[in-house]
Design a protein around this motif. Structure first.
Motif, PDB file in Angstrom:
ATOM      1  N   GLY A  42      46.075  -6.441  28.232  1.00  0.00           N
ATOM      2  CA  GLY A  42      46.433  -7.229  27.069  1.00  0.00           C
ATOM      3  C   GLY A  42      47.924  -7.495  26.976  1.00  0.00           C
ATOM      4  O   GLY A  42      48.733  -6.958  27.751  1.00  0.00           O
ATOM      5  N   LEU A  43      48.291  -8.322  26.013  1.00  0.00           N
ATOM      6  CA  LEU A  43      49.668  -8.795  25.894  1.00  0.00           C
ATOM      7  C   LEU A  43      50.622  -7.770  25.294  1.00  0.00           C
ATOM      8  O   LEU A  43      51.836  -7.997  25.267  1.00  0.00           O
ATOM      9  CB  LEU A  43      49.702 -10.061  25.036  1.00  0.00           C
ATOM     10  N   THR A  44      50.108  -6.637  24.814  1.00  0.00           N
ATOM     11  CA  THR A  44      50.960  -5.649  24.155  1.00  0.00           C
ATOM     12  C   THR A  44      51.435  -4.549  25.100  1.00  0.00           C
ATOM     13  O   THR A  44      52.040  -3.578  24.654  1.00  0.00           O
ATOM     14  CB  THR A  44      50.210  -5.001  22.971  1.00  0.00           C
ATOM     15  N   VAL A  45      51.187  -4.686  26.384  1.00  0.00           N
ATOM     16  CA  VAL A  45      51.652  -3.694  27.361  1.00  0.00           C
ATOM     17  C   VAL A  45      53.162  -3.503  27.214  1.00  0.00           C
ATOM     18  O   VAL A  45      53.897  -4.488  27.114  1.00  0.00           O
ATOM     19  CB  VAL A  45      51.325  -4.152  28.794  1.00  0.00           C
ATOM     20  N   PRO A  46      53.653  -2.260  27.185  1.00  0.00           N
ATOM     21  CA  PRO A  46      55.107  -2.052  27.066  1.00  0.00           C
ATOM     22  C   PRO A  46      55.870  -2.767  28.181  1.00  0.00           C
ATOM     23  O   PRO A  46      55.474  -2.732  29.347  1.00  0.00           O
ATOM     24  CB  PRO A  46      55.248  -0.530  27.200  1.00  0.00           C
ATOM     25  N   LEU A  47      56.967  -3.410  27.806  1.00  0.00           N
ATOM     26  CA  LEU A  47      57.756  -4.136  28.799  1.00  0.00           C
ATOM     27  C   LEU A  47      58.345  -3.203  29.847  1.00  0.00           C
ATOM     28  O   LEU A  47      58.613  -3.624  30.978  1.00  0.00           O
ATOM     29  CB  LEU A  47      58.871  -4.917  28.110  1.00  0.00           C
ATOM     30  N   GLU A  48      58.548  -1.942  29.486  1.00  0.00           N
ATOM     31  CA  GLU A  48      59.051  -0.980  30.462  1.00  0.00           C
ATOM     32  C   GLU A  48      58.091  -0.853  31.647  1.00  0.00           C
ATOM     33  O   GLU A  48      58.517  -0.714  32.795  1.00  0.00           O
ATOM     34  CB  GLU A  48      59.248   0.398  29.812  1.00  0.00           C
ATOM     35  N   ARG A  68      59.683 -10.528  25.202  1.00  0.00           N
ATOM     36  CA  ARG A  68      58.233 -10.568  25.351  1.00  0.00           C
ATOM     37  C   ARG A  68      57.652 -11.968  25.123  1.00  0.00           C
ATOM     38  O   ARG A  68      56.787 -12.412  25.884  1.00  0.00           O
ATOM     39  CB  ARG A  68      57.566  -9.572  24.394  1.00  0.00           C
ATOM     40  N   ILE A  69      58.103 -12.657  24.088  1.00  0.00           N
ATOM     41  CA  ILE A  69      57.536 -13.971  23.795  1.00  0.00           C
ATOM     42  C   ILE A  69      57.781 -14.929  24.956  1.00  0.00           C
ATOM     43  O   ILE A  69      56.873 -15.660  25.386  1.00  0.00           O
ATOM     44  CB  ILE A  69      58.120 -14.550  22.494  1.00  0.00           C
ATOM     45  N   GLY A  70      58.984 -14.941  25.481  1.00  0.00           N
ATOM     46  CA  GLY A  70      59.279 -15.802  26.613  1.00  0.00           C
ATOM     47  C   GLY A  70      58.456 -15.451  27.830  1.00  0.00           C
ATOM     48  O   GLY A  70      57.999 -16.345  28.566  1.00  0.00           O
ATOM     49  N   LEU A  71      58.245 -14.161  28.048  1.00  0.00           N
ATOM     50  CA  LEU A  71      57.442 -13.727  29.187  1.00  0.00           C
ATOM     51  C   LEU A  71      55.981 -14.129  28.997  1.00  0.00           C
ATOM     52  O   LEU A  71      55.326 -14.604  29.938  1.00  0.00           O
ATOM     53  CB  LEU A  71      57.558 -12.212  29.353  1.00  0.00           C
ATOM     54  N   ILE A  72      55.460 -13.945  27.794  1.00  0.00           N
ATOM     55  CA  ILE A  72      54.084 -14.369  27.503  1.00  0.00           C
ATOM     56  C   ILE A  72      53.925 -15.859  27.786  1.00  0.00           C
ATOM     57  O   ILE A  72      52.962 -16.288  28.425  1.00  0.00           O
ATOM     58  CB  ILE A  72      53.712 -14.046  26.043  1.00  0.00           C
ATOM     59  N   GLU A  73      54.869 -16.653  27.316  1.00  0.00           N
ATOM     60  CA  GLU A  73      54.752 -18.097  27.489  1.00  0.00           C
ATOM     61  C   GLU A  73      54.890 -18.514  28.957  1.00  0.00           C
ATOM     62  O   GLU A  73      54.377 -19.560  29.355  1.00  0.00           O
ATOM     63  CB  GLU A  73      55.777 -18.812  26.614  1.00  0.00           C
ATOM     64  N   ASP A 120      44.044 -10.701  22.241  1.00  0.00           N
ATOM     65  CA  ASP A 120      45.362 -10.798  21.615  1.00  0.00           C
ATOM     66  C   ASP A 120      45.651 -12.231  21.173  1.00  0.00           C
ATOM     67  O   ASP A 120      46.268 -12.453  20.127  1.00  0.00           O
ATOM     68  CB  ASP A 120      46.445 -10.328  22.593  1.00  0.00           C
ATOM     69  N   VAL A 121      45.210 -13.198  21.969  1.00  0.00           N
ATOM     70  CA  VAL A 121      45.393 -14.595  21.583  1.00  0.00           C
ATOM     71  C   VAL A 121      44.543 -14.923  20.365  1.00  0.00           C
ATOM     72  O   VAL A 121      45.021 -15.504  19.377  1.00  0.00           O
ATOM     73  CB  VAL A 121      45.041 -15.535  22.748  1.00  0.00           C
ATOM     74  N   LEU A 122      43.268 -14.545  20.398  1.00  0.00           N
ATOM     75  CA  LEU A 122      42.369 -14.844  19.291  1.00  0.00           C
ATOM     76  C   LEU A 122      42.830 -14.185  17.991  1.00  0.00           C
ATOM     77  O   LEU A 122      42.655 -14.741  16.905  1.00  0.00           O
ATOM     78  CB  LEU A 122      40.953 -14.390  19.635  1.00  0.00           C
ATOM     79  N   LEU A 123      43.431 -13.017  18.097  1.00  0.00           N
ATOM     80  CA  LEU A 123      43.927 -12.303  16.925  1.00  0.00           C
ATOM     81  C   LEU A 123      45.328 -12.774  16.520  1.00  0.00           C
ATOM     82  O   LEU A 123      45.877 -12.262  15.543  1.00  0.00           O
ATOM     83  CB  LEU A 123      43.943 -10.799  17.194  1.00  0.00           C
ATOM     84  N   GLN A 124      45.879 -13.732  17.271  1.00  0.00           N
ATOM     85  CA  GLN A 124      47.214 -14.276  16.997  1.00  0.00           C
ATOM     86  C   GLN A 124      48.237 -13.143  16.882  1.00  0.00           C
ATOM     87  O   GLN A 124      49.063 -13.094  15.960  1.00  0.00           O
ATOM     88  CB  GLN A 124      47.201 -15.139  15.733  1.00  0.00           C
ATOM     89  N   THR A 125      48.191 -12.241  17.860  1.00  0.00           N
ATOM     90  CA  THR A 125      49.054 -11.066  17.843  1.00  0.00           C
ATOM     91  C   THR A 125      50.534 -11.441  17.867  1.00  0.00           C
ATOM     92  O   THR A 125      51.361 -10.729  17.303  1.00  0.00           O
ATOM     93  CB  THR A 125      48.721 -10.167  19.053  1.00  0.00           C
ATOM     94  N   TYR A 126      50.856 -12.556  18.514  1.00  0.00           N
ATOM     95  CA  TYR A 126      52.251 -12.998  18.589  1.00  0.00           C
ATOM     96  C   TYR A 126      52.361 -14.436  18.058  1.00  0.00           C
ATOM     97  O   TYR A 126      52.442 -15.392  18.828  1.00  0.00           O
ATOM     98  CB  TYR A 126      52.769 -12.902  20.028  1.00  0.00           C
ATOM     99  N   ARG A 130      54.566 -20.391  20.484  1.00  0.00           N
ATOM    100  CA  ARG A 130      53.958 -21.705  20.232  1.00  0.00           C
ATOM    101  C   ARG A 130      52.790 -21.966  21.175  1.00  0.00           C
ATOM    102  O   ARG A 130      51.790 -22.573  20.775  1.00  0.00           O
ATOM    103  CB  ARG A 130      55.010 -22.798  20.357  1.00  0.00           C
ATOM    104  N   GLN A 131      52.910 -21.518  22.414  1.00  0.00           N
ATOM    105  CA  GLN A 131      51.822 -21.734  23.366  1.00  0.00           C
ATOM    106  C   GLN A 131      50.584 -20.940  22.966  1.00  0.00           C
ATOM    107  O   GLN A 131      49.452 -21.434  23.071  1.00  0.00           O
ATOM    108  CB  GLN A 131      52.267 -21.348  24.777  1.00  0.00           C
ATOM    109  N   LEU A 132      50.782 -19.700  22.524  1.00  0.00           N
ATOM    110  CA  LEU A 132      49.649 -18.891  22.083  1.00  0.00           C
ATOM    111  C   LEU A 132      48.947 -19.560  20.905  1.00  0.00           C
ATOM    112  O   LEU A 132      47.714 -19.643  20.870  1.00  0.00           O
ATOM    113  CB  LEU A 132      50.128 -17.489  21.712  1.00  0.00           C
ATOM    114  N   MET A 133      49.723 -20.048  19.959  1.00  0.00           N
ATOM    115  CA  MET A 133      49.124 -20.674  18.786  1.00  0.00           C
ATOM    116  C   MET A 133      48.439 -21.990  19.149  1.00  0.00           C
ATOM    117  O   MET A 133      47.442 -22.364  18.532  1.00  0.00           O
ATOM    118  CB  MET A 133      50.195 -20.899  17.721  1.00  0.00           C
ATOM    119  N   GLU A 134      48.947 -22.686  20.151  1.00  0.00           N
ATOM    120  CA  GLU A 134      48.304 -23.917  20.592  1.00  0.00           C
ATOM    121  C   GLU A 134      46.949 -23.604  21.242  1.00  0.00           C
ATOM    122  O   GLU A 134      45.974 -24.353  21.050  1.00  0.00           O
ATOM    123  CB  GLU A 134      49.199 -24.664  21.582  1.00  0.00           C
ATOM    124  N   ILE A 135      46.871 -22.524  21.991  1.00  0.00           N
ATOM    125  CA  ILE A 135      45.589 -22.110  22.566  1.00  0.00           C
ATOM    126  C   ILE A 135      44.594 -21.822  21.445  1.00  0.00           C
ATOM    127  O   ILE A 135      43.420 -22.212  21.520  1.00  0.00           O
ATOM    128  CB  ILE A 135      45.767 -20.873  23.473  1.00  0.00           C
TER     129      ILE A 135
END
Length: 206
Positions: A42-48, A68-73, A120-126, A130-135
């Motif tokens: 999932g998208l909440t994996v620690p960046l470390e 994180r947001i930039g990496l997700i996108e 994580d996308v369906l739950l709008q975790t982030y 903008r890309q997540l919200m567009e999905i």
């Protein structure tokens, strides 16, 4: 080379080229590590952990992607969008409304089980992505379209709405994200129960 000799004219451009190549390599390593981590956990994996898998520092992720947001996108297309949109596109090609809703719901629940990032996308975790919200918007539009067609064709209980489907999908996302992952056979059995429950025939209607 004498101490007072002037540096070669091409030394600086070569150094800059090496730096650019190193930056590109780091970015690709980070992207590859993020895709593997996000798909698996999932998208909440620690960046470390992403940084460790990529062989870079956490600071490098911020330098290359802004956080994180930039990496997700940078990777959400490969991690979520490609498969989810393929399900939507495939559903739209199915002519029979009953088969369409069965495929769509089954395939969507399959994605939720296999790809934690989908939840994580369906739950709008982030929501800042903008890309997540567009999905999410595309998925919501697909739900509305598929449910409306199925209701018009009489294959669903008339009281079942797109909001009901949304609620069921969110309930599943919450259960999979915060609960214990059920055995696959039990999960698929519940998909069958869900389909039986929303079909018109389940309430004695034609």
């Amino acid at each position: 080379m004498r101490a007072d000799a002037e540096p070669r004219a091409d030394a600086e451009p070569r150094a800059e080229a090496r730096l650019r190549a190193d930056a590109r390599r780091n970015s690709e390593q980070i992207r590859s590590a993020a895709i593997g981590a996000f798909q698996g956990r999932g998208l909440t994996v620690p960046l470390e952990e992403v940084a460790k898998a990529a062989g870079v520092s956490k600071a490098t992720i911020f330098n290359r992607f802004g956080g994180r947001i930039g990496l997700i996108e940078a990777v959400i297309e490969e991690v979520v969008a490609a498969e989810l949109f393929a399900v939507i596109d495939r559903a739209r090609t199915i002519g029979d409304s009953g088969e369409r809703i069965a495929y769509y719901l089954t395939a969507l629940r399959d994605l939720q089980y296999r790809q934690p990032a989908v939840n994580d996308v369906l739950l709008q975790t982030y929501p800042d992505s903008r890309q997540l919200m567009e999905i999410c918007r595309v998925g919501s539009d697909a739900n509305e379209e598929i449910i409306a067609t199925a209701r018009t064709c009489g294959v669903l209980r008339p009281e079942f709405t797109a909001d009901d489907l949304h609620a069921l999908v969110i309930d599943t996302a919450l259960a999979l994200k915060h609960g214990e992952l059920p055995p696959r056979d039990a999960y698929d059995r519940r998909t069958t129960y869900l389909l039986d429950g929303i079909r018109a025939s389940a309430s004695g209607r034609p």
